[in-house]
Design a protein around this motif. Structure first.
Motif, PDB file in Angstrom:
ATOM      1  N   UNK A 190      -2.745   6.559   6.823  1.00 14.73           N
ATOM      2  CA  UNK A 190      -3.189   6.332   5.451  1.00 14.73           C
ATOM      3  C   UNK A 190      -2.059   5.879   4.529  1.00 14.73           C
ATOM      4  N   UNK A 191      -0.823   6.190   4.885  1.00 16.86           N
ATOM      5  CA  UNK A 191       0.308   5.799   4.034  1.00 16.86           C
ATOM      6  C   UNK A 191       0.823   4.395   4.324  1.00 16.86           C
ATOM      7  N   UNK A 192       0.345   3.780   5.391  1.00 17.02           N
ATOM      8  CA  UNK A 192       0.789   2.422   5.721  1.00 17.02           C
ATOM      9  C   UNK A 192      -0.132   1.445   5.000  1.00 17.02           C
ATOM     10  N   UNK A 193       0.227   1.175   3.763  1.00 14.95           N
ATOM     11  CA  UNK A 193      -0.574   0.351   2.871  1.00 14.95           C
ATOM     12  C   UNK A 193       0.208  -0.897   2.459  1.00 14.95           C
ATOM     13  N   UNK A 194      -0.495  -1.947   2.018  1.00 14.23           N
ATOM     14  CA  UNK A 194       0.218  -3.127   1.511  1.00 14.23           C
ATOM     15  C   UNK A 194       1.125  -2.763   0.344  1.00 14.23           C
ATOM     16  N   UNK A 195       2.273  -3.389   0.296  1.00 10.88           N
ATOM     17  CA  UNK A 195       3.245  -3.170  -0.776  1.00 10.88           C
ATOM     18  C   UNK A 195       3.122  -4.313  -1.777  1.00 10.88           C
TER      19      UNK A 195
END
Length: 310
Positions: A190-195
């Motif tokens: 869940x923390x691997x999101x677009x920056x």
């Protein structure tokens, strides 16, 4: 992976990567490297990386800048060892960095710097989500613009890294069976999101420096405005890439990709004169690791683990 509106000055001039006619008798190595997927990298970030690497600044200015920067660094380190007291100036350091980046450094390099801090936060938060204690303090360092870096962003980036490592291992001691518990409940991405990165790509004649040249110059100012201990700590942090790679591999039970990590062995610290090169490699490794986690997330969504049998 960044959110950039193509209708304004924040639009990227190199996304997607510009294709050139291919000459089989005289191939362009950078074009071939962009197409190569042996080590996956976010396509937009890779386009910026390659444009930065092939810039005239890197070709003609990097080596002279490196010689000058290392000479100045030697003077500063000797001076600060002999000086009877130490001083620090975080605010001045970060405001100067912001001005320097906006004035002299290419938009592509600025993009990669701002993006790097967000990727680092994603990776730390992924490890917290899947670690021995999900209540460890999370990283909230997500700058969007170069101006956001003025809020002590580089210092905070280092502190987040060290505090995470300390908290992570303290939590491991309290929960010796944490890894089995994580695998039982399943890995979360869940923390691997677009920056989101917002960089002004408006062409200006003075924004010419490539990423490594800029780092070489700024490491001099960094060493001047931090104490010796703080500067040594910042340099050492770059060799924690190997440790973070091991954390991720332990959680995912996959060590196949660790060979791409070049910054290794923090118990054998590198010279501060190598800091700019190590920082460049740190940025590249972070891109590799984040892309790896994105692909693992996509694979998990496509082929979810079967539900455990009662």
């Amino acid at each position: 992976m960044s959110s950039i509106d193509s209708s304004n000055s924040f639009a990227s001039p190199v996304s997607p990567y510009p294709q050139h006619p291919y000459n089989r008798r005289d191939p362009d190595g950078w074009d071939v490297l962009y197409l190569d997927q042996a080590i996956p990298v976010d396509p937009e970030a890779k386009a910026y990386m390659i444009k930065d690497l092939r810039s005239w600044s890197r070709v003609y200015l990097l080596n002279p800048i490196r010689w000058i920067a290392n000479g100045l660094l030697a003077v500063i380190l000797v001076f600060k060892r002999l000086w009877p007291f130490e001083f620090r100036a975080y605010g001045l350091m970060h405001r100067s960095a912001t001005w320097f980046l906006k004035t002299w450094v290419s938009p592509e390099a600025c993009y990669l710097i701002v993006r790097h801090l967000g990727l680092g936060s994603n990776i730390v938060n992924f490890l917290i989500d899947n670690g021995p204690d999900p209540e460890i303090e999370r990283s909230t360092l997500y700058p969007r613009t170069v101006d956001d870096l003025a809020n002590n962003a580089f210092l905070e980036h280092d502190l987040i890294l060290y505090n995470f490592v300390y908290d992570f291992h303290q939590a491991q001691g309290r929960s010796p069976n944490w890894l089995q518990e994580v695998h039982q409940r399943g890995i979360t991405f869940k923390s691997i999101q677009p920056v989101v990165v917002e960089i002004d790509f408006t062409p200006r004649w003075h924004r010419i420096l490539d990423l490594e040249s800029a780092i070489e110059l700024f490491k001099v100012f960094y060493s001047l405005l931090l104490t010796n201990r703080e500067f040594e700590r910042a340099v050492l942090s770059l060799q924690f890439d190997e440790n973070f790679g091991c954390y991720v591999s332990q959680i995912l039970n996959d060590y196949r990709w660790n060979h791409v990590i070049v910054n290794r062995h923090p118990l054998a610290p590198n010279s501060p004169f190598m800091a700019a090169r190590d920082l460049l490699l740190h940025g590249v490794t972070t891109e590799y690791l984040h892309r790896y986690l994105e692909l693992m997330n996509a694979a998990q969504n496509q082929y979810p683990d079967p539900e455990p049998q009662p």
